[in-house]
Design a protein around this motif. Structure first.
Motif, PDB file in Angstrom:
ATOM      1  N   GLN B   2       0.831  -1.196   0.000  1.00 61.10           N
ATOM      2  CA  GLN B   2       0.000   0.000   0.000  1.00 61.10           C
ATOM      3  C   GLN B   2       0.874   1.258   0.000  1.00 61.10           C
ATOM      4  OE1 GLN B   2      -2.979  -0.751  -0.458  1.00 61.10           O
ATOM      5  NE2 GLN B   2      -3.039  -2.866   0.237  1.00 61.10           N
ATOM      6  N   ARG B   3       0.266   2.379  -0.387  1.00 56.44           N
ATOM      7  CA  ARG B   3       1.055   3.615  -0.509  1.00 56.44           C
ATOM      8  C   ARG B   3       1.517   4.142   0.850  1.00 56.44           C
ATOM      9  NH1 ARG B   3      -1.009   7.893  -4.857  1.00 56.44           N
ATOM     10  NH2 ARG B   3       1.174   8.459  -4.546  1.00 56.44           N
ATOM     11  N   ASP B  28      -5.127   1.230  -0.098  1.00 55.45           N
ATOM     12  CA  ASP B  28      -5.319   2.266  -1.113  1.00 55.45           C
ATOM     13  C   ASP B  28      -6.802   2.389  -1.457  1.00 55.45           C
ATOM     14  OD1 ASP B  28      -2.664   2.661  -1.123  1.00 55.45           O
ATOM     15  OD2 ASP B  28      -2.258   1.598  -2.998  1.00 55.45           O
ATOM     16  N   ASN B  29      -7.218   3.613  -1.706  1.00 52.31           N
ATOM     17  CA  ASN B  29      -8.596   3.928  -2.086  1.00 52.31           C
ATOM     18  C   ASN B  29      -9.625   3.571  -1.028  1.00 52.31           C
ATOM     19  OD1 ASN B  29      -7.643   4.749  -4.666  1.00 52.31           O
ATOM     20  ND2 ASN B  29      -7.519   2.581  -5.219  1.00 52.31           N
ATOM     21  N   THR B 192      -7.853   8.377  -1.083  1.00 54.34           N
ATOM     22  CA  THR B 192      -7.729   7.562   0.110  1.00 54.34           C
ATOM     23  C   THR B 192      -7.876   8.482   1.311  1.00 54.34           C
ATOM     24  OG1 THR B 192      -6.186   6.141  -1.064  1.00 54.34           O
ATOM     25  CG2 THR B 192      -6.253   5.935   1.332  1.00 54.34           C
TER      26      THR B 192
END
Lengths: 355, 267
Positions: B2-3, B28-29, B192
């Protein structure tokens, strides 16, 4: 790798120009025009400052002295007395206005003045020491001591205020404490040494009267550096005004901005104080007044303050030369006497028409 | 990966340690909500994720890189934060405040552009404060002001947006209003979102991903429908309750047990 692609925005068709924020470019134009007007006023005040004094000169003589110097009495008066004095008032005024605006932003306190972090007290203490203990007598000799004192005290206040963890309240408290201690020292020395008291009397009220080309030559590089620095940090200071977290979230550097702001104030205020003694009030009043004209954006406050502060300083100096002819009132006294009531009037009007 | 992740971070203020060896991943999101009792470290975790607080050990990673080593403006173009408290400069208008969100996109050589103008306008419209553009921020109600701050964070145009207790100090209708806005930003703009919320029922209703913290440790995480049970609530908050279906949304609804039953249980 960082991907910076912003998410697709979901807004509808672009709105017609002239609505909502569409009005903003118009406001910018008004602000820019206002700044031009202010510059025009400043030019007029500068001319008045060269023309008016114990001996008033007609404009033709001012012109002659400025552009066709031939060594006559009027020419000498213009070139060697009035012009240096006007130039000094110009740069010192700009320095005080900018220093005050930066200080108010840095401390998030609309009543902050440039001396809040101890710069003036440091300069005064150093000058008193120089006169009393080192026997420095020439006015130009004071300059370096005043400047050194201002710089040392700025660093000390920054360290006492918590250096990297410094916040506006801690800085202001440290500055106030150091200022109190240093002025205690200044008063003690003055009381014990009557001769020093006499020489300091004029320096501590703030005066442009001793201006000469040498003083101007010594302080202008510092003020120029301070002006450039102050203008460069306008945007990060804008961010800092919204609180530490918000500023950081926007990507502003807190410590770097605070240090640069203190360096700018030390350069500006230290140089101004060194040249003329502590001229209070301009640095408090002008930024406050400018804020009511331009709103809270420092990118406009700083240039306006730099132009309007010398208008007040030189205007006050001219008045001081006229009211007690052939003697004169120190500019520090006149700014306080003139500015005080004007300031009260402005503060009582809640908000001037926003540009 | 994930970011935005926290990799076994130890968090604390001075000598007081709030969380030790804590690891979380923000899907994410997602609309991730962090919940937990007072002093469980949820705001501390959010402060660490938004680089307001530097971990004593471990690292917060943004796109795989330590967030504290990335250039500040670069982070600010990727990750936005709505802090618990911000200061509106005296006499600032709504449009001017929102336009300050463009800070990380500007520099000495890149000044205000028509694109900035457009984004500020869009941010104000999507938060419903377009009408207020020329009003002074200090004249607005608490709910309107919170929308303005959210608009400023939106103008930053970050794919990730962190919100620290965005509903505190608001009336119930403004709380729902702000949460609806968050849900909308998440759904329609694909951002996000990570929020710290006090109200467990709000969290269960709006979050797509829930992280339940207690004493600086993750007790459970996942979709609210999967993890919110009476047992979890008792474990995290130390309170007996029933969990029923929210009649409006079908998400878990926590109903605290009546006082007498709680007293009886504790004897």
């Amino acid at each position: 790798m960082l991907v910076e692609s912003p998410p697709e925005s979901s807004s509808g068709p672009p709105a017609a120009p002239g609505t909502g924020t569409g009005a903003r470019p118009g406001r910018h134009a008004i602000r820019a025009a206002g700044l031009l007007v202010a510059v025009g006023v400043l030019v007029l005040v500068c001319l008045a400052s060269v023309a008016i004094g114990a001996k008033s000169l007609p404009l033709s003589e001012v012109w002659h002295g400025l552009f066709h110097y031939s060594g006559g009495n009027g020419d000498v008066l213009v070139r060697d007395v009035r012009v240096p004095r006007t130039v000094l008032g110009l740069i010192v005024g700009a320095a005080l206005g900018l220093a005050g605006a930066v200080m108010q932003a840095l401390t998030r306190n609309p009543l902050a003045e440039p001396g809040l972090l101890g710069v003036n007290a440091g300069a005064a203490a150093a000058v008193v020491s120089a006169i009393t203990f080192l026997g420095v007598t020439s006015l130009t000799g004071y300059v370096w001591f005043a400047f050194g004192g201002a710089a040392v005290v700025s660093v000390a206040v920054y360290l006492l205020g918590g250096s990297r963890s410094a916040n506006p309240v801690r800085l202001a408290l440290a500055g106030t404490a150091v200022t109190a201690a240093l002025f205690g020292y200044v008063n003690a020395v003055q009381l014990l040494d009557a001769a020093a008291l006499d020489r300091l009397r004029f320096w501590t009220v703030g005066s442009l009267a001793s201006a000469n080309t040498e003083t101007v030559g010594k302080v202008w590089p510092f003020i120029a550096a301070g002006v450039v620095l102050a203008l460069l940090i306008a945007r990060p200071l804008n961010a800092l005004e919204m609180g530490d977290d918000t500023a950081k979230a926007l990507g502003a550097h807190l410590t770097r901005t605070r240090v640069l702001a203190m360096v700018a104030v030390t350069l500006l205020c230290g140089a101004a104080t060194a040249a003329c003694g502590p001229i209070v009030f301009i640095g408090l009043m002008i930024p406050h007044l400018v804020r009511t004209l331009t709103g809270p954006d420092l990118r406009w406050i700083l240039p306006y303050a730099a132009v309007l502060a010398p208008v007040l300083l030189l205007g006050a100096d001219v008045v001081g030369r006229v009211v007690a002819r052939p003697a004169e009132l120190q500019v520090g006294i006149v700014t306080a006497l003139l500015g005080g009531p004007v300031f009260i009037h402005l503060v009582r009007r809640k908000r001037m028409a926003q540009l | 990966m994930q970011r935005l992740t926290a990799d076994s971070v130890t968090l604390g203020y001075d000598q007081r340690i709030i969380a030790e060896n804590l690891s979380v991943e923000i899907p994410d999101n997602s609309f991730t909500v962090i919940v937990g009792p007072n002093a469980c470290g949820k705001s501390t975790l959010l402060r660490a994720l938004s680089r307001m607080l530097k971990p004593d050990s471990g690292d917060v990673l943004l796109d795989g890189q330590s967030i504290h080593r990335l250039p500040a403006k670069k982070v600010a173009r990727t990750l936005g934060l709505l802090p618990q408290s911000s200061i509106a400069p005296d006499g600032i208008t709504v449009a001017d405040l929102v336009s300050r969100g463009r800070y990380p996109h500007q520099g000495l050589l890149r000044q205000w552009s028509p694109e900035d103008e457009r984004i500020v306008k869009e941010s104000m419209e999507s938060t419903g404060v377009g009408e207020l553009a020329d009003r002074y921020v200090d004249e607005l109600s608490g709910g309107q002001r919170q929308r303005v701050w959210i608009a400023m964070a939106l103008a930053q145009q970050t794919p990730l947006l962190l919100l620290d207790e965005p509903t505190t100090y608001l009336d119930i209708q403004h709380q729902i209003d702000v949460l609806d806005l968050c849900a909308e930003l998440h759904e329609t703009q694909g951002r996000t979102l990570v929020a710290v919320l006090h109200d467990l029922n709000h969290a269960a209703r709006y979050a797509t991903h829930l992280i339940a913290l207690r004493d600086g440790a993750v007790i459970a995480e996942g979709a609210p429908g999967d993890i919110v049970t009476a047992q979890l609530v008792e474990e995290v908050f130390g309170m007996r309750c029933q969990v029923i279906d929210d009649p409006e949304t079908g998400t878990p609804l926590v109903v605290p047990a009546a006082r007498k039953r709680r007293v009886a249980a504790s004897v």
